[in-house]
Design an enzyme around this catalytic site. Sequence first.
Site, PDB file in Angstrom:
ATOM      1  N   GLU A  80     -25.569  -8.317  -9.498  1.00 26.44           N
ATOM      2  CA  GLU A  80     -24.471  -9.121  -9.657  1.00 26.44           C
ATOM      3  C   GLU A  80     -23.030  -8.384  -9.043  1.00 26.44           C
ATOM      4  O   GLU A  80     -22.902  -7.326  -9.480  1.00 26.44           O
ATOM      5  CB  GLU A  80     -24.356  -9.479 -11.095  1.00 26.44           C
ATOM      6  CG  GLU A  80     -23.025 -10.370 -11.123  1.00 26.44           C
ATOM      7  CD  GLU A  80     -23.099 -10.920 -12.751  1.00 26.44           C
ATOM      8  OE1 GLU A  80     -24.063 -11.395 -13.100  1.00 26.44           O
ATOM      9  OE2 GLU A  80     -22.102 -11.080 -13.052  1.00 26.44           O
ATOM     10  N   LYS A  86     -18.332 -19.020 -14.458  1.00 25.59           N
ATOM     11  CA  LYS A  86     -17.325 -18.680 -15.547  1.00 25.59           C
ATOM     12  C   LYS A  86     -16.419 -20.163 -15.800  1.00 25.59           C
ATOM     13  O   LYS A  86     -15.629 -20.112 -14.935  1.00 25.59           O
ATOM     14  CB  LYS A  86     -16.636 -17.519 -15.232  1.00 25.59           C
ATOM     15  CG  LYS A  86     -17.372 -16.146 -15.024  1.00 25.59           C
ATOM     16  CD  LYS A  86     -17.212 -15.525 -16.509  1.00 25.59           C
ATOM     17  CE  LYS A  86     -18.487 -14.376 -16.463  1.00 25.59           C
ATOM     18  NZ  LYS A  86     -17.851 -13.242 -15.636  1.00 25.59           N
ATOM     19  N   LYS A 100     -24.088  -3.556 -17.331  1.00 27.88           N
ATOM     20  CA  LYS A 100     -22.888  -3.153 -16.600  1.00 27.88           C
ATOM     21  C   LYS A 100     -23.244  -1.857 -15.855  1.00 27.88           C
ATOM     22  O   LYS A 100     -23.490  -0.733 -16.872  1.00 27.88           O
ATOM     23  CB  LYS A 100     -21.698  -3.011 -17.522  1.00 27.88           C
ATOM     24  CG  LYS A 100     -21.255  -4.324 -18.024  1.00 27.88           C
ATOM     25  CD  LYS A 100     -20.964  -5.381 -17.049  1.00 27.88           C
ATOM     26  CE  LYS A 100     -20.537  -6.982 -17.609  1.00 27.88           C
ATOM     27  NZ  LYS A 100     -20.434  -7.950 -16.796  1.00 27.88           N
ATOM     28  N   ASP A 149     -20.048 -13.252  -8.891  1.00 28.03           N
ATOM     29  CA  ASP A 149     -19.471 -13.682 -10.301  1.00 28.03           C
ATOM     30  C   ASP A 149     -17.827 -13.625  -9.427  1.00 28.03           C
ATOM     31  O   ASP A 149     -17.354 -14.715  -9.480  1.00 28.03           O
ATOM     32  CB  ASP A 149     -19.736 -12.702 -11.127  1.00 28.03           C
ATOM     33  CG  ASP A 149     -18.917 -12.881 -12.713  1.00 28.03           C
ATOM     34  OD1 ASP A 149     -18.150 -13.744 -12.548  1.00 28.03           O
ATOM     35  OD2 ASP A 149     -19.304 -12.028 -13.512  1.00 28.03           O
ATOM     36  N   ASP A 155     -24.961  -5.567 -13.159  1.00 28.00           N
ATOM     37  CA  ASP A 155     -23.721  -5.963 -12.755  1.00 28.00           C
ATOM     38  C   ASP A 155     -22.678  -5.054 -12.512  1.00 28.00           C
ATOM     39  O   ASP A 155     -22.359  -4.197 -13.291  1.00 28.00           O
ATOM     40  CB  ASP A 155     -23.245  -7.111 -13.875  1.00 28.00           C
ATOM     41  CG  ASP A 155     -21.838  -7.441 -13.456  1.00 28.00           C
ATOM     42  OD1 ASP A 155     -21.509  -7.377 -12.439  1.00 28.00           O
ATOM     43  OD2 ASP A 155     -21.453  -8.383 -14.363  1.00 28.00           O
TER      44      ASP A 155
END
Length: 347
Positions: free
Chosen positions: A218, A265, A165, A241, A193
């Site tokens: 991402e 997801k 992240k 995402d 991400d």
Amino acid sequence: MKISQISVYQVTLPLKHPYSHSGGRFYADKLDSTIVAIDTDEGVRGWGEGCPWGSAYSPAFAQGIRAGIKELAPQLIGLDPRRTDSIYRTMDMALVGHLYIKSALDMACWDILGKVTGLPLCELFGGRIDQAIPIETSVPTGTPDEMIESIVRGQEQGNRIHSCKIGSDVVQDIERIKAIVTHLLANESVTFDANGAWLIADALQVMNTVTAPILYFEQPCKTYKECLQVRQLTRHPIILDECIQDYNDVVCAHTDKACEAIKLKVGRVGGLTKAKRIRDFCVETGIRMNIAATGGSVIEDAGVVHLAQSTPATHLRAVCLIDDMITINTAMGGARNQGGKPMHQKE
Ligand code: MG
């Protein structure tokens, strides 16, 4: 076979390590999960789970699942849970949208279908593919040293793909990326991400500064249009995402050439029935997938792993097991991380 009862349980899932997304957003030290049991008149019980990552990450919140199931459950009593498409149509007629609410109910119906047929879900999703499924490490944001520490924990488990992240500051993000890339082994790959934190200019500055053949980026920016503009001005593969909320979002991304991969997801897109349709579209159109739950425990992970186990290796980048991240166990058996691969733990 008819659904005779639907039971709902709230479970708090403490995280092994406090977790925050890029820029310190979405801090969490526990998750609020909802576990559903569907009973039938023939004595077969199916289990499902729904768990958003808190209330601020996506258009979903834990109490919404429980309120939504209360709304939907009366519509499902008396229906045949083995008819998963028909069950889903009933849910869509009774409650427009709110796909994340329907996921746990859908999963419990698939569990019943698997038990009645005596087949693992991967066989029902198109057939098991004999392949090892890579598990990715989910690395919270932090200093380069803190993030490398998380990666090392993943490496020690056998993980070779890591999702880091970032997204707080352009200079810091470039430092993080350079430090992390240097640390990786030759057979490893990494996703950075941003969880939509960058403006277009930030994304371009970071992405066009760093070079390495093993990088994916991402959700660089918040909106689909911003991500599409970034896609057109960089050469790194992009994973979408948060933009992927349903099937039509994936069709749109394919039409616009907006990404090379998606984060599928399962809970967010509405559960296994809807995730399988998206998976099949991606296989047909050459879109690679990371398959994951939004949260939850080994119950929700089970659906993720079975979907991945029936997805060609060429199209599957990795799965993420939330079970790796929490301190309690909600079920016996299930898929656990053994050497970076999900393996069935005997009950
Ligand atoms: Mg993401």
